[in-house]
Design an enzyme around this catalytic site. Structure first.
Site, PDB file in Angstrom:
ATOM      1  N   LYS A 129      53.955  54.935 -15.939  1.00  0.00           N
ATOM      2  CA  LYS A 129      53.583  54.598 -14.076  1.00  0.00           C
ATOM      3  C   LYS A 129      54.820  53.207 -14.352  1.00  0.00           C
ATOM      4  O   LYS A 129      55.281  52.637 -14.620  1.00  0.00           O
ATOM      5  CB  LYS A 129      52.538  53.836 -14.043  1.00  0.00           C
ATOM      6  CG  LYS A 129      51.470  54.149 -12.652  1.00  0.00           C
ATOM      7  CD  LYS A 129      50.502  53.308 -11.763  1.00  0.00           C
ATOM      8  CE  LYS A 129      50.018  53.635 -11.221  1.00  0.00           C
ATOM      9  NZ  LYS A 129      48.677  52.671 -10.296  1.00  0.00           N
TER      10      LYS A 129
HETATM   11  O1  G3P Z   1      47.395  51.863  -7.804  1.00  0.00           O
HETATM   12  C1  G3P Z   1      47.451  51.380  -6.866  1.00  0.00           C
HETATM   13  C2  G3P Z   1      46.243  51.019  -6.309  1.00  0.00           C
HETATM   14  O2  G3P Z   1      46.056  51.264  -7.037  1.00  0.00           O
HETATM   15  C3  G3P Z   1      46.653  50.203  -5.045  1.00  0.00           C
HETATM   16  O3  G3P Z   1      45.448  50.592  -4.627  1.00  0.00           O
HETATM   17  O4  G3P Z   1      44.096  48.345  -2.543  1.00  0.00           O
HETATM   18  O5  G3P Z   1      45.458  47.112  -3.931  1.00  0.00           O
HETATM   19  O6  G3P Z   1      46.429  49.229  -2.651  1.00  0.00           O
HETATM   20  P1  G3P Z   1      44.971  49.149  -3.583  1.00  0.00           P
END
Ligand code: G3P
Length: 227
Positions: free
Chosen positions: A90
């Site tokens: 990533k």
């Molecule tokens: O992998 C990206 C994801 O985990 C982000 O999610 O809910 O932190 O925006 P969030």
């Protein structure tokens, strides 16, 4: 649509993987930090579980953390790729990240270009040869824009130019987000375990099952009384 679990928690991954419908796992520095365990150990544990349950191909995304130069990103990406052939590295969607992806894609190292918030950004990631690009649906919605529309726009652009890069919808906050991603033809959605669990649930399914079981038991009792 391929379904990935967005977590670093091996218990959650095992619960989902044993169902036989999981296609991968994504982690990020926040999710790894939550586990409080050594990064490489967590990644290796995840790969081990996925190998146990996922016969078909799968990927496990592990994020680089030093993004001060493309050289440092490339060096770290090569290290992470060496952990296992299923690792997808990533890399944040910043200029040095795109520079690194342009190099790594020629070395056939799988890359997941993350922190994507616009279709322009996604176009640049695809031009660099990213394996997947991760638009953050929930965080786009948080800012009052339309995360699903972004997925749809990226799909149109990628179809226009026949890019091989796949769209991996991230920051999925609800079962509805998952549904909407599949409705616009997103290739992959990476879903937190709690949201993944909610995708199974519908009260009418449970109500119907209880009735089937009740009627069957009644039927069996009547048959027994007749004999
Ligand atoms: O992998 C990206 C994801 O985990 C982000 O999610 O809910 O932190 O925006 P969030």
């Amino acid at each position: 649509m391929k379904i990935y679990l967005d977590t670093g928690n091996v218990q959650e991954i095992e619960e989902a993987a044993k169902l036989g419908i999981l296609d991968g796992v994504t982690t990020n520095p926040t999710l790894i930090a939550k586990e409080g365990r050594d990064f490489k150990t967590v990644v290796k544990d995840i790969v081990k579980i996925m190998k146990k349950y996922c016969k078909n191909d799968f990927t496990v995304s592990a994020e680089v953390t030093d993004t001060s130069s493309s050289e440092k990103i490339i060096k770290r990406a090569r290290e992470l790729a060496k952990i296992d052939s299923h690792i997808m590295v990533k890399i944040p969607l910043i200029p040095v990240g795109i520079e690194a992806v342009s190099v790594l894609s020629k070395e056939k190292i799988k890359t997941n270009v993350t922190l994507c918030f616009s279709s322009n950004q996604a176009l640049l990631a695809a031009k660099a040869g990213a394996t997947v690009v991760s638009p953050f649906v929930g965080r786009v919605d948080d800012e009052g824009f339309d995360g699903i529309e972004l997925i749809s726009d990226i799909k149109t652009i990628f179809d226009n130019y026949n890019f091989k890069t796949e769209i991996l919808a991230a920051s999925i906050r609800s079962a509805r987000d998952a549904r909407d991603c599949s409705l616009v033809g997103c290739d992959i959605a990476t879903i937190p375990y709690g949201v993944f669990s909610k995708m199974f649930y519908n009260p009418l399914t449970n109500i119907g099952l209880v009735k089937f079981e009740h009627d069957w038991d009644d039927y069996q009792k009547k048959l027994k009384n007749c004999n």
